[in-house]
Write a protein that holds these residues in place. Structure first.
Motif, PDB file in Angstrom:
ATOM      1  N   LYS A 189       1.627  16.407 -10.841  1.00  7.13           N
ATOM      2  CA  LYS A 189       1.381  17.000  -9.517  1.00  7.13           C
ATOM      3  C   LYS A 189       0.242  16.270  -8.812  1.00  7.13           C
ATOM      4  O   LYS A 189       0.320  15.969  -7.615  1.00  7.13           O
ATOM      5  N   ARG A 190      -0.841  15.965  -9.567  1.00  8.07           N
ATOM      6  CA  ARG A 190      -1.970  15.257  -8.965  1.00  8.07           C
ATOM      7  C   ARG A 190      -1.560  13.854  -8.506  1.00  8.07           C
ATOM      8  O   ARG A 190      -1.952  13.399  -7.432  1.00  8.07           O
ATOM      9  N   MET A 191      -0.768  13.153  -9.332  1.00  7.27           N
ATOM     10  CA  MET A 191      -0.335  11.803  -8.958  1.00  7.27           C
ATOM     11  C   MET A 191       0.564  11.831  -7.733  1.00  7.27           C
ATOM     12  O   MET A 191       0.485  10.942  -6.880  1.00  7.27           O
ATOM     13  N   ASN A 192       1.407  12.840  -7.635  1.00  9.18           N
ATOM     14  CA  ASN A 192       2.250  12.982  -6.441  1.00  9.18           C
ATOM     15  C   ASN A 192       1.399  13.218  -5.196  1.00  9.18           C
ATOM     16  O   ASN A 192       1.688  12.693  -4.113  1.00  9.18           O
ATOM     17  N   GLN A 193       0.337  14.021  -5.351  1.00 13.64           N
ATOM     18  CA  GLN A 193      -0.557  14.274  -4.215  1.00 13.64           C
ATOM     19  C   GLN A 193      -1.258  12.991  -3.785  1.00 13.64           C
ATOM     20  O   GLN A 193      -1.366  12.703  -2.587  1.00 13.64           O
ATOM     21  N   LEU A 194      -1.738  12.223  -4.778  1.00 15.97           N
ATOM     22  CA  LEU A 194      -2.402  10.961  -4.463  1.00 15.97           C
ATOM     23  C   LEU A 194      -1.441   9.995  -3.768  1.00 15.97           C
ATOM     24  O   LEU A 194      -1.800   9.322  -2.797  1.00 15.97           O
ATOM     25  N   ARG A 195      -0.215   9.937  -4.297  1.00 14.97           N
ATOM     26  CA  ARG A 195       0.789   9.045  -3.703  1.00 14.97           C
ATOM     27  C   ARG A 195       1.075   9.450  -2.257  1.00 14.97           C
ATOM     28  O   ARG A 195       1.159   8.606  -1.367  1.00 14.97           O
ATOM     29  N   ASP A 196       1.237  10.764  -2.033  1.00 13.91           N
ATOM     30  CA  ASP A 196       1.524  11.254  -0.678  1.00 13.91           C
ATOM     31  C   ASP A 196       0.360  10.991   0.275  1.00 13.91           C
ATOM     32  O   ASP A 196       0.560  10.878   1.489  1.00 13.91           O
ATOM     33  N   ASN A 197      -0.851  10.880  -0.274  1.00 18.52           N
ATOM     34  CA  ASN A 197      -2.035  10.615   0.553  1.00 18.52           C
ATOM     35  C   ASN A 197      -2.300   9.120   0.732  1.00 18.52           C
ATOM     36  O   ASN A 197      -3.318   8.743   1.311  1.00 18.52           O
ATOM     37  N   GLY A 198      -1.409   8.279   0.188  1.00 19.07           N
ATOM     38  CA  GLY A 198      -1.518   6.845   0.428  1.00 19.07           C
ATOM     39  C   GLY A 198      -2.032   6.012  -0.719  1.00 19.07           C
ATOM     40  O   GLY A 198      -2.178   4.792  -0.580  1.00 19.07           O
ATOM     41  N   ARG A 244       0.838  -1.206   0.000  1.00 28.93           N
ATOM     42  CA  ARG A 244       0.000   0.000   0.000  1.00 28.93           C
ATOM     43  C   ARG A 244       0.874   1.257   0.000  1.00 28.93           C
ATOM     44  O   ARG A 244       1.859   1.334   0.727  1.00 28.93           O
ATOM     45  N   GLY A 245       0.490   2.224  -0.818  1.00 29.59           N
ATOM     46  CA  GLY A 245       1.193   3.497  -0.843  1.00 29.59           C
ATOM     47  C   GLY A 245       2.438   3.513  -1.705  1.00 29.59           C
ATOM     48  O   GLY A 245       3.046   4.569  -1.889  1.00 29.59           O
ATOM     49  N   VAL A 279     -10.259  12.126  -9.223  1.00 26.21           N
ATOM     50  CA  VAL A 279     -10.951  12.965  -8.245  1.00 26.21           C
ATOM     51  C   VAL A 279     -11.505  12.138  -7.091  1.00 26.21           C
ATOM     52  O   VAL A 279     -11.714  12.647  -5.989  1.00 26.21           O
ATOM     53  N   ILE A 280     -11.733  10.832  -7.307  1.00 28.58           N
ATOM     54  CA  ILE A 280     -12.283   9.991  -6.239  1.00 28.58           C
ATOM     55  C   ILE A 280     -11.216   9.547  -5.249  1.00 28.58           C
ATOM     56  O   ILE A 280     -11.535   8.924  -4.238  1.00 28.58           O
ATOM     57  N   GLU A 281      -9.938   9.856  -5.529  1.00 32.79           N
ATOM     58  CA  GLU A 281      -8.818   9.427  -4.684  1.00 32.79           C
ATOM     59  C   GLU A 281      -8.881   7.928  -4.419  1.00 32.79           C
ATOM     60  O   GLU A 281      -9.129   7.480  -3.288  1.00 32.79           O
ATOM     61  N   PRO A 282      -8.661   7.116  -5.456  1.00 31.10           N
ATOM     62  CA  PRO A 282      -8.786   5.663  -5.311  1.00 31.10           C
ATOM     63  C   PRO A 282      -7.677   5.081  -4.446  1.00 31.10           C
ATOM     64  O   PRO A 282      -6.648   5.721  -4.207  1.00 31.10           O
ATOM     65  N   ASP A 283      -7.897   3.855  -3.989  1.00 33.13           N
ATOM     66  CA  ASP A 283      -6.844   3.146  -3.245  1.00 33.13           C
ATOM     67  C   ASP A 283      -5.697   2.779  -4.181  1.00 33.13           C
ATOM     68  O   ASP A 283      -4.530   2.802  -3.790  1.00 33.13           O
ATOM     69  N   ILE A 284      -6.051   2.422  -5.429  1.00 36.55           N
ATOM     70  CA  ILE A 284      -5.056   2.019  -6.435  1.00 36.55           C
ATOM     71  C   ILE A 284      -5.358   2.747  -7.729  1.00 36.55           C
ATOM     72  O   ILE A 284      -6.483   2.701  -8.230  1.00 36.55           O
ATOM     73  N   LEU A 285      -4.356   3.433  -8.283  1.00 36.37           N
ATOM     74  CA  LEU A 285      -4.503   4.128  -9.564  1.00 36.37           C
ATOM     75  C   LEU A 285      -3.582   3.473 -10.585  1.00 36.37           C
ATOM     76  O   LEU A 285      -2.376   3.363 -10.364  1.00 36.37           O
ATOM     77  N   ILE A 286      -4.177   3.027 -11.692  1.00 35.91           N
ATOM     78  CA  ILE A 286      -3.433   2.353 -12.754  1.00 35.91           C
ATOM     79  C   ILE A 286      -3.484   3.219 -14.013  1.00 35.91           C
ATOM     80  O   ILE A 286      -4.576   3.573 -14.475  1.00 35.91           O
ATOM     81  N   ILE A 287      -2.326   3.557 -14.561  1.00 36.03           N
ATOM     82  CA  ILE A 287      -2.263   4.406 -15.755  1.00 36.03           C
ATOM     83  C   ILE A 287      -1.342   3.756 -16.775  1.00 36.03           C
ATOM     84  O   ILE A 287      -0.185   3.436 -16.488  1.00 36.03           O
TER      85      ILE A 287
END
Length: 454
Positions: free
Chosen positions: A207-216, A71-72, A182-190
């Motif tokens: 920047k958005r992906m870094n924010q999501l990563r920093d949020n777990g 996770r994270g 925008v939903i801040e998923p547990d897992i983001l696949i790109i």
């Protein structure tokens, strides 16, 4: 699966049947049916089973892939085209089923796999936001609460109320990325989808992906942009022809990616001086201990005047290296063999991760004449350089050619593959950098004492 583990793959394989003719799948079913008839003799059953087998061949897109993502973590999957990256992501996202093996995913997954996937081309962008949001598990009220944020991030203006079939590829990916993140998923696949966006939107996405990563959020990312892989991910898996060759630190995976297709490297922690009094055979053998690339198939061809035998990258102490501290000296050695006395030009080219030429310098630009010697003789070109370029990864190649009639113009006779990457590093958090920006230039600075008001 442990709650600390987001994704687990164990011995995953994906096999696709390939048929030579359009009617072969029907024939296979027919022969399979005949081979299962209970009253047929075994010899006929074996005959029909063989006929069914010969109707197709199998292509293995993934072979025995196993790894675990916690996770994270931010993880990249890299490899050349056709290595199985997209197939692997689709299996993890659940849009493909593995032929063999186990896949466990723990958490809400958002996936941006293909351009426009999940969109209805006849619906407007607004309608597709609600459609995609509901597919991701959001209620209508939740989508309404976040709609303005989605619209602002996508930034496609009045096109939001136009059918998606009228969108450009850039507009499509803007809207898709905005909805998926925008939903801040547990897992983001790109999967490489961001490569179609413009530069400023790519920065916005990073920047958005870094924010999501920093949020777990666990990030799983496929890209051919090794700079993005290095900046976004700590771990990476390197796929080659469906096999997971390496899984671990992203810098090692990137190194393997760049070295694919080049001759095998032979490196050793030795520091030998190739003097002019060394015999040719000893010279080549000694160079092999230092080289990052050797041309094992070098041979004189008809009309060829010289050949590059190998390239070495050394630090200030003469040791083989692929890691340089910013501002320190690095040395390139290029070993060539000449087949005629025709004057030649030898050039070293360095590129950054954006495929931009950072430096192109050689014997002609330095005013050095390549020795014109008898056929079969060896020459060693040495280029010393101070690494006053920004921290990052770089590739390099040597090019051998003829000097042209016009300044800075010539013709190439032989070139190495792009080699590397070698890294320029600096710990910006602990020490003052010698410069900031893309490169350093010779400068002087001073304060002038003003004794009276002018």
């Amino acid at each position: 699966m442990s709650s600390e583990v987001a994704i687990t793959l164990r011995n995953v394989c994906k096999i696709y049947p390939i048929y030579t003719k359009p009617h072969d799948p029907l024939l296979r079913q027919f022969y399979n049916g005949l081979g299962k008839l209970p009253l047929l003799p075994n010899s006929l059953k074996e005959h029909f089973n063989l006929k069914a087998k010969n109707c197709r061949r199998e292509f293995c897109a993934l072979r025995d892939v196993s790894f675990e993502i916690r996770r994270g973590e931010s993880v990249a999957i890299i490899g050349r085209n056709g290595s199985g990256k997209s197939t692997l992501l689709q299996i993890i996202a659940g849009t493909l089923t593995p032929t063999q093996g186990e896949v466990s995913v723990n958490g809400c997954v958002a996936a941006l796999l293909e351009l426009g996937s999940g969109f209805n081309a006849e619906f407007t962008g607004r309608e597709n936001v609600y459609l995609n949001g509901s597919l991701l598990g959001m209620t209508k009220r939740q989508i309404e609460e976040r709609f303005d944020e989605i619209a602002a991030f996508a930034d496609i203006g009045e096109f939001l109320d136009q059918p998606v079939k009228t969108y450009s590829s850039g507009m499509m990916v803007r809207l898709a990325f905005a909805v998926q993140t925008v939903i801040e998923p547990d897992i983001l696949i790109i999967d490489e989808a961001l490569s179609v966006g413009d530069f400023f939107f790519q920065q916005k996405c990073a920047k958005r992906m870094n924010q999501l990563r920093d949020n777990g959020t666990t990030l799983l990312f496929v890209s051919h942009d090794m700079g993005a892989v290095r900046d976004l991910c700590q771990q990476a898996g390197y796929l080659r022809q469906g096999e997971l060759v390496y899984y671990g630190h992203c810098h090692q995976a990137i190194k393997l990616y760049f070295m694919e297709g080049t001759a095998p490297s032979t490196r050793a922690n030795v520091s030998n001086d190739l003097g002019t009094d060394v015999a040719p055979s000893e010279c080549v053998q000694t160079f092999k201990q230092l080289a990052c690339w050797m041309n094992d198939s070098a041979a004189a061809l008809d009309g060829q005047h010289a050949s590059i035998l190998g390239v070495a990258l050394l630090d200030a102490n003469g040791r083989p290296t692929m890691k340089i501290i910013m501002g320190r000296e690095l040395t390139f050695w290029v070993l060539i063999q000449q087949y005629s006395e025709l004057p030649m030009d030898l050039v070293l080219i360095i590129k950054n991760r954006y495929d931009q030429v950072v430096s192109s310098v050689g014997t002609y630009t330095l005013g050095i004449e390549l020795p014109s010697q008898r056929s079969g003789s060896y020459s060693l070109f040495e280029l010393k350089m101070k690494a006053v370029i920004e921290a990052g990864l770089y590739t390099f190649r040597a090019v051998l050619g003829h000097i042209g009639m016009m300044p800075n113009r010539g013709s190439s006779e032989e070139k190495t593959p792009w080699l590397g990457p070698f890294s320029i590093s600096w710990d910006y958090e602990k020490d003052r950098a010698p410069f900031l920006g893309m490169f350093g230039v010779p400068v002087e600075g001073r304060f002038l004492e003003i004794k009276e008001v002018l």
